[in-house]
Scaffold this motif. Structure first.
Motif, mmCIF file in Angstrom:
data_model
loop_
_atom_site.group_PDB
_atom_site.id
_atom_site.type_symbol
_atom_site.label_atom_id
_atom_site.label_comp_id
_atom_site.label_asym_id
_atom_site.label_seq_id
_atom_site.Cartn_x
_atom_site.Cartn_y
_atom_site.Cartn_z
ATOM 1 N N THR A 199 -46.624 72.697 20.126
ATOM 2 C CA THR A 199 -46.996 72.511 18.730
ATOM 3 C C THR A 199 -46.835 73.797 17.939
ATOM 4 O O THR A 199 -47.451 74.819 18.252
ATOM 5 C CB THR A 199 -48.453 72.028 18.626
ATOM 6 N N SER A 200 -46.015 73.754 16.906
ATOM 7 C CA SER A 200 -45.797 74.903 16.043
ATOM 8 C C SER A 200 -47.011 75.067 15.128
ATOM 9 O O SER A 200 -47.278 74.204 14.288
ATOM 10 C CB SER A 200 -44.524 74.681 15.225
ATOM 11 N N ARG A 201 -47.723 76.194 15.270
ATOM 12 C CA ARG A 201 -48.985 76.307 14.519
ATOM 13 C C ARG A 201 -49.422 77.724 14.191
ATOM 14 O O ARG A 201 -50.393 77.914 13.451
ATOM 15 C CB ARG A 201 -50.100 75.614 15.301
ATOM 16 N N PHE A 202 -48.756 78.759 14.694
ATOM 17 C CA PHE A 202 -49.273 80.114 14.548
ATOM 18 C C PHE A 202 -48.494 80.948 13.528
ATOM 19 O O PHE A 202 -48.346 82.161 13.681
ATOM 20 C CB PHE A 202 -49.302 80.814 15.914
ATOM 21 N N GLN A 203 -48.010 80.280 12.473
ATOM 22 C CA GLN A 203 -47.396 81.018 11.371
ATOM 23 C C GLN A 203 -48.475 81.788 10.600
ATOM 24 O O GLN A 203 -49.665 81.580 10.798
ATOM 25 C CB GLN A 203 -46.653 80.058 10.435
ATOM 26 N N ASP A 204 -48.026 82.672 9.709
ATOM 27 C CA ASP A 204 -48.966 83.540 9.009
ATOM 28 C C ASP A 204 -49.752 82.832 7.919
ATOM 29 O O ASP A 204 -50.715 83.397 7.401
ATOM 30 C CB ASP A 204 -48.219 84.725 8.380
ATOM 31 N N ARG A 205 -49.347 81.613 7.574
ATOM 32 C CA ARG A 205 -50.021 80.874 6.516
ATOM 33 C C ARG A 205 -50.377 79.483 7.033
ATOM 34 O O ARG A 205 -49.661 78.923 7.864
ATOM 35 C CB ARG A 205 -49.135 80.782 5.266
ATOM 36 N N PRO A 206 -51.451 78.883 6.529
ATOM 37 C CA PRO A 206 -51.849 77.557 7.021
ATOM 38 C C PRO A 206 -50.788 76.483 6.785
ATOM 39 O O PRO A 206 -50.568 75.624 7.628
ATOM 40 C CB PRO A 206 -53.121 77.252 6.228
ATOM 41 N N GLN A 207 -50.137 76.525 5.638
ATOM 42 C CA GLN A 207 -49.118 75.533 5.314
ATOM 43 C C GLN A 207 -47.824 75.841 6.058
ATOM 44 O O GLN A 207 -47.394 76.977 6.132
ATOM 45 C CB GLN A 207 -48.847 75.541 3.810
ATOM 46 N N GLY A 208 -47.212 74.806 6.631
ATOM 47 C CA GLY A 208 -45.944 75.013 7.306
ATOM 48 C C GLY A 208 -44.862 75.454 6.339
ATOM 49 O O GLY A 208 -44.891 75.122 5.158
ATOM 50 N N TYR A 209 -43.904 76.198 6.819
ATOM 51 C CA TYR A 209 -42.835 76.686 5.964
ATOM 52 C C TYR A 209 -41.667 77.146 6.810
ATOM 53 O O TYR A 209 -41.778 77.337 8.023
ATOM 54 C CB TYR A 209 -43.305 77.842 5.086
ATOM 55 N N VAL A 210 -40.542 77.336 6.162
ATOM 56 C CA VAL A 210 -39.372 77.975 6.747
ATOM 57 C C VAL A 210 -39.121 79.250 5.950
ATOM 58 O O VAL A 210 -39.187 79.238 4.714
ATOM 59 C CB VAL A 210 -38.136 77.051 6.681
ATOM 60 N N SER A 211 -38.858 80.354 6.645
ATOM 61 C CA SER A 211 -38.612 81.623 5.960
ATOM 62 C C SER A 211 -37.122 81.916 5.940
ATOM 63 O O SER A 211 -36.407 81.673 6.913
ATOM 64 C CB SER A 211 -39.369 82.762 6.651
ATOM 65 N N VAL A 212 -36.650 82.469 4.812
ATOM 66 C CA VAL A 212 -35.226 82.739 4.635
ATOM 67 C C VAL A 212 -35.044 84.048 3.873
ATOM 68 O O VAL A 212 -35.845 84.376 2.985
ATOM 69 C CB VAL A 212 -34.523 81.578 3.896
ATOM 70 N N HIS A 213 -34.031 84.819 4.243
ATOM 71 C CA HIS A 213 -33.635 85.975 3.438
ATOM 72 C C HIS A 213 -32.124 86.100 3.456
ATOM 73 O O HIS A 213 -31.446 85.513 4.308
ATOM 74 C CB HIS A 213 -34.302 87.264 3.921
ATOM 75 N N SER A 214 -31.611 86.863 2.517
ATOM 76 C CA SER A 214 -30.162 87.066 2.447
ATOM 77 C C SER A 214 -29.789 88.382 3.109
ATOM 78 O O SER A 214 -30.518 89.376 3.032
ATOM 79 C CB SER A 214 -29.683 87.056 0.990
ATOM 80 N N ARG A 215 -28.630 88.385 3.735
ATOM 81 C CA ARG A 215 -28.116 89.605 4.357
ATOM 82 C C ARG A 215 -27.873 90.680 3.304
ATOM 83 O O ARG A 215 -28.064 91.880 3.561
ATOM 84 C CB ARG A 215 -26.840 89.262 5.123
ATOM 85 N N ALA A 216 -27.484 90.265 2.096
ATOM 86 C CA ALA A 216 -27.217 91.242 1.034
ATOM 87 C C ALA A 216 -28.480 92.012 0.654
ATOM 88 O O ALA A 216 -28.421 93.212 0.359
ATOM 89 C CB ALA A 216 -26.641 90.536 -0.193
ATOM 90 N N SER A 217 -29.635 91.348 0.658
ATOM 91 C CA SER A 217 -30.885 92.037 0.334
ATOM 92 C C SER A 217 -31.205 93.088 1.385
ATOM 93 O O SER A 217 -31.640 94.206 1.063
ATOM 94 C CB SER A 217 -32.025 91.021 0.236
ATOM 95 N N VAL A 218 -30.989 92.742 2.650
ATOM 96 C CA VAL A 218 -31.243 93.692 3.736
ATOM 97 C C VAL A 218 -30.283 94.874 3.644
ATOM 98 O O VAL A 218 -30.680 96.032 3.845
ATOM 99 C CB VAL A 218 -31.130 92.984 5.099
ATOM 100 N N GLU A 219 -29.030 94.621 3.316
ATOM 101 C CA GLU A 219 -28.057 95.703 3.184
ATOM 102 C C GLU A 219 -28.407 96.622 2.017
ATOM 103 O O GLU A 219 -28.262 97.851 2.119
ATOM 104 C CB GLU A 219 -26.661 95.120 3.014
ATOM 105 N N ALA A 220 -28.888 96.041 0.920
ATOM 106 C CA ALA A 220 -29.293 96.859 -0.229
ATOM 107 C C ALA A 220 -30.471 97.763 0.144
ATOM 108 O O ALA A 220 -30.522 98.939 -0.252
ATOM 109 C CB ALA A 220 -29.659 95.962 -1.411
ATOM 110 N N LEU A 221 -31.404 97.222 0.894
ATOM 111 C CA LEU A 221 -32.536 98.016 1.366
ATOM 112 C C LEU A 221 -32.051 99.152 2.265
ATOM 113 O O LEU A 221 -32.493 100.294 2.131
ATOM 114 C CB LEU A 221 -33.512 97.120 2.121
ATOM 115 N N GLY A 222 -31.142 98.830 3.179
ATOM 116 C CA GLY A 222 -30.627 99.847 4.089
ATOM 117 C C GLY A 222 -29.934 100.982 3.377
ATOM 118 O O GLY A 222 -30.032 102.148 3.790
ATOM 119 N N GLU A 223 -29.239 100.691 2.290
ATOM 120 C CA GLU A 223 -28.556 101.737 1.514
ATOM 121 C C GLU A 223 -29.554 102.699 0.884
ATOM 122 O O GLU A 223 -29.278 103.886 0.727
ATOM 123 C CB GLU A 223 -27.679 101.097 0.446
ATOM 124 N N GLU A 224 -30.717 102.198 0.527
ATOM 125 C CA GLU A 224 -31.722 103.047 -0.099
ATOM 126 C C GLU A 224 -32.474 103.897 0.914
ATOM 127 O O GLU A 224 -32.951 104.985 0.581
ATOM 128 C CB GLU A 224 -32.719 102.192 -0.892
#
Length: 270
Positions: free
Chosen positions: A139-164
């Motif tokens: 049973t999937s239940r130990f996420q950081d928030r009570p409501q179920g969710y799917v988390s997503v990010h873009s590779r471009a955001s991570v690359e922008a962070l890495g450049e900084e």
């Protein structure tokens, strides 16, 4: 066209990602097999209640925000046999099932490991030992928030962070279920309304405010990148934010929602 380039689930909260070619998103918004087990402190082995839902705050168990050394472990979970295997630096620490004896062996191995690291003092605080391995392994239940969710990010955001920083930043630091490419950096923070990934429709449910877990190198467990202050200072964010939460089943056209998403699926958002 934006597309999915990586999918992951995390069978044991705070431990190794399991890369996937496809993943099942359940109607409740959780990824099947994601966060089905967790090592909790002795005084937090039962869920709290938040808005009528079970809530397992990560600060009351082993999680990377307080125990970055966990990132150096290599953990695998076999759904069929319900067995966990944990290695460190190429050496097997423990392999056991989820019966009472197996859980005790897993708890002992994880406890012994943490007590050899610089994170030991945090584990020795009152009410934390002995650890408890909670979850049925299904049973999937130990996420950081009570409501179920799917988390997503873009590779471009991570690359922008890495450049900084400047530093090569791995997507794994952010422990998202879905990584996409083909959008500009930070585009996912502006999504509103429906988001469709492959054949699954979601509703954009809020940006992801990040914690110290992102400072931990996903290979060594060392805190080697000042992600939080870089996000707020370099990108003028009020809170350190990278990625987006999605909830399925909110589109009237899609009924209850959920379904399978795959590497290569197109992403449609606005």
């Amino acid at each position: 066209m934006p597309r999915v380039v990586a999918l992951s689930r995390y069978p044991v909260k705070g431990l190794t990602a399991e890369p996937l070619e496809s993943m099942l998103v359940q109607p409740d918004g959780r990824v099947a097999g994601d966060r089905v087990l967790a090592f909790r402190f002795a005084d937090a082995a039962e869920p709290e209640d938040r808005d009528g839902l079970d809530y397992w705050p990560k600060a009351k168990g082993l999680a990377l925000q307080d125990f970055p050394a966990l990132a150096a472990l290599r953990t695998s979970y076999d759904d069929a046999s319900a067995r966990i295997r944990i290695e460190f630096d190429g050496t097997l620490l423990v392999e056991a099932g989820l019966d009472p004896d197996g859980r005790a062996r897993l708890v002992q191995a994880i406890t012994d490991f943490v007590l050899t690291t610089s994170d030991a003092r945090r584990l020795q605080r009152p009410g934390r030992l002995p650890l408890v391995l909670v979850g049925d392994g299904e049973t999937s239940r130990f996420q950081d928030r009570p409501q179920g969710y799917v988390s997503v990010h873009s590779r471009a955001s991570v690359e922008a962070l890495g450049e900084e920083l400047p530093l090569r930043i791995d997507d794994r630091r952010f422990r998202s279920n879905v990584v996409i490419d083909g959008v500009d950096a930070w585009d996912e923070l502006d999504w509103t309304g429906d988001v469709r990934i492959g054949d699954v429709t979601f509703r954009a449910a809020g940006p992801i405010v990040r914690c110290l877990a992102t400072h931990a190198n996903p290979d060594t467990g060392e805190r080697d990148a000042k992600v939080l202050t870089t996000l707020t200072r370099a990108f003028d964010q009020q809170e350190p934010t990278l990625g987006r939460l999605l909830l399925p089943g909110w589109s009237s056209a899609e009924g209850e929602g959920g379904g399978v998403i795959r590497i290569g699926d197109e992403v449609h958002a606005h």
